[in-house]
Design an enzyme around this catalytic site. Structure first.
Site, PDB file in Angstrom:
ATOM      1  CB  SER A  98      14.024 -66.647  28.105  1.00  0.00           C
ATOM      2  OG  SER A  98      13.951 -65.243  28.213  1.00  0.00           O
ATOM      3  CE1 TYR A 225      14.671 -62.600  33.840  1.00  0.00           C
ATOM      4  CE2 TYR A 225      15.487 -60.535  32.914  1.00  0.00           C
ATOM      5  CZ  TYR A 225      14.752 -61.704  32.794  1.00  0.00           C
ATOM      6  OH  TYR A 225      14.108 -61.985  31.616  1.00  0.00           O
TER       7      TYR A 225
END
Length: 338
Positions: A98, A225
């Protein structure tokens, strides 16, 4: 002299009263310090965390990350004058996960400016990074770009008028330019592991699509992603990449100062999910964590810092990394509030 160790406080209900915490940061303006003393501090910090042998638990929901040994630690600091200081496993690549969301958001802001804020908010969530609850309550508009739902929207925006391979190439090019290093790559085995087991992200993507807040096919956005999160970097590389957010002299001119300040504000308020307030209270600097155990932290105008230790605390942030970040700011006096 052993370094002081702080308790790894969990949720607020389990913390001691605030009066039990002492504040040993220097009062007033931050005094100048000797980089040699900072280097000695970093070496001592690495020695102490290994001696303590209290690492937390690695992420298990991504099988490739579950196999990473938790007893590892690295810290790298780039100062405003260009001095680079490191300790521990500084050359070991790790999955930034992240932490990548910071750089993907920077790419999208560079491409479409403030238009992205029509699709994602800028508020702390107070919930887990993969929660669907707020997304349902707020009709498909994620609270911020650093929770998974918000990051999916950001990645979806990056895919506008381009194939996933082109978007990822642009993203990698941006990261390499920020770090001044071409040796930054995506680990395909981690990306494949996330794709096989990322069921909650699949649910989030489909929920976003149901509110027309995903403009591409969910599988395209998800695939991009998963690969974005599977980027591997060392702490040396990550600290160098953070220079542009810290607005250090000599950093690559990849974003305007006003945008860097706003990115730092989002890192401060949202960068550690439901542990963001605790991190801000204990550390006092903008930071972004990842479940791979990495933390990118910036002291605006002073330093860019990267820390890695793969064991996580109750918030899903690096346990030893969070403790090390607090000890570093205690030592240096760096804080956005001083």
């Amino acid at each position: 002299v052993p370094l002081p160790r702080r308790a790894d406080y969990g949720p607020a209900s389990h913390r001691p009263p605030e009066t039990a915490m002492t504040d040993d940061r220097p009062a007033g303006p931050v005094p100048p310090f000797d980089p040699g003393k900072l280097k000695a501090f970093l070496d001592r910090l690495s020695t102490e965390v290994h001696a303590a042998d209290d690492w937390g638990q690695v992420a298990t929901y991504i099988p490739e990350l579950a196999d990473v040994a938790p007893n590892q630690f690295a810290i790298s600091v780039v100062l405003a004058d260009g001095t680079r200081l490191s300790a521990g496993a500084r050359s070991v690549p790790f999955s930034i996960q992240s932490v990548s969301k910071v750089f993907m958001l920077a790419c999208v802001l560079g491409r479409e400016g403030d238009n992205i804020w029509r699709r994602v908010d800028r508020e702390p969530s107070g919930d887990r990074f993969d929660s669907i609850l707020l997304l349902e309550q707020e009709k498909g508009r994620p609270r911020n770009p650093f929770i998974n739902a918000g990051a999916l929207v950001t990645t979806d925006a990056m895919l506008a008028n381009r194939a996933p391979k082109q978007a990822l190439s642009e993203f990698l090019g941006f990261l390499r330019a920020a770090a001044g290093d071409e040796d930054i790559h995506i680990d395909p085995s981690v990306a494949a592991s996330e794709a096989r087991y990322g069921f909650r992200n699949v649910a989030l993507a489909n929920y976003l699509k149901s509110y027309d807040n995903l403009h591409n096919a969910p599988e395209l956005t998800l695939g991009t992603y998963f690969h974005q999160c599977a980027v591997e970097m060392t702490t040396d590389q990550l600290a160098m990449a953070g220079r542009m957010i810290a607005q250090l002299p000599g950093a690559p001119p990849l974003m305007a100062p006003a945008r860097a300040r706003r990115l730092g504000a989002l890192m401060m308020t949202c960068g550690h999910y439901d542990g963001s307030g605790d991190f801000a209270f204990r550390v006092g600097l903008p930071g972004k964590s990842g479940v791979g155990g990495g933390i990118l932290m910036v002291a605006p105008g002073r330093a860019s810092i990267a820390i890695w230790s793969p064991g996580l605390n109750s918030y899903g942030n690096s346990k030893v990394g969070t403790e090390a970040a607090e000890l570093l700011t205690d030592f240096t006096g760096w804080s956005v509030f001083s």
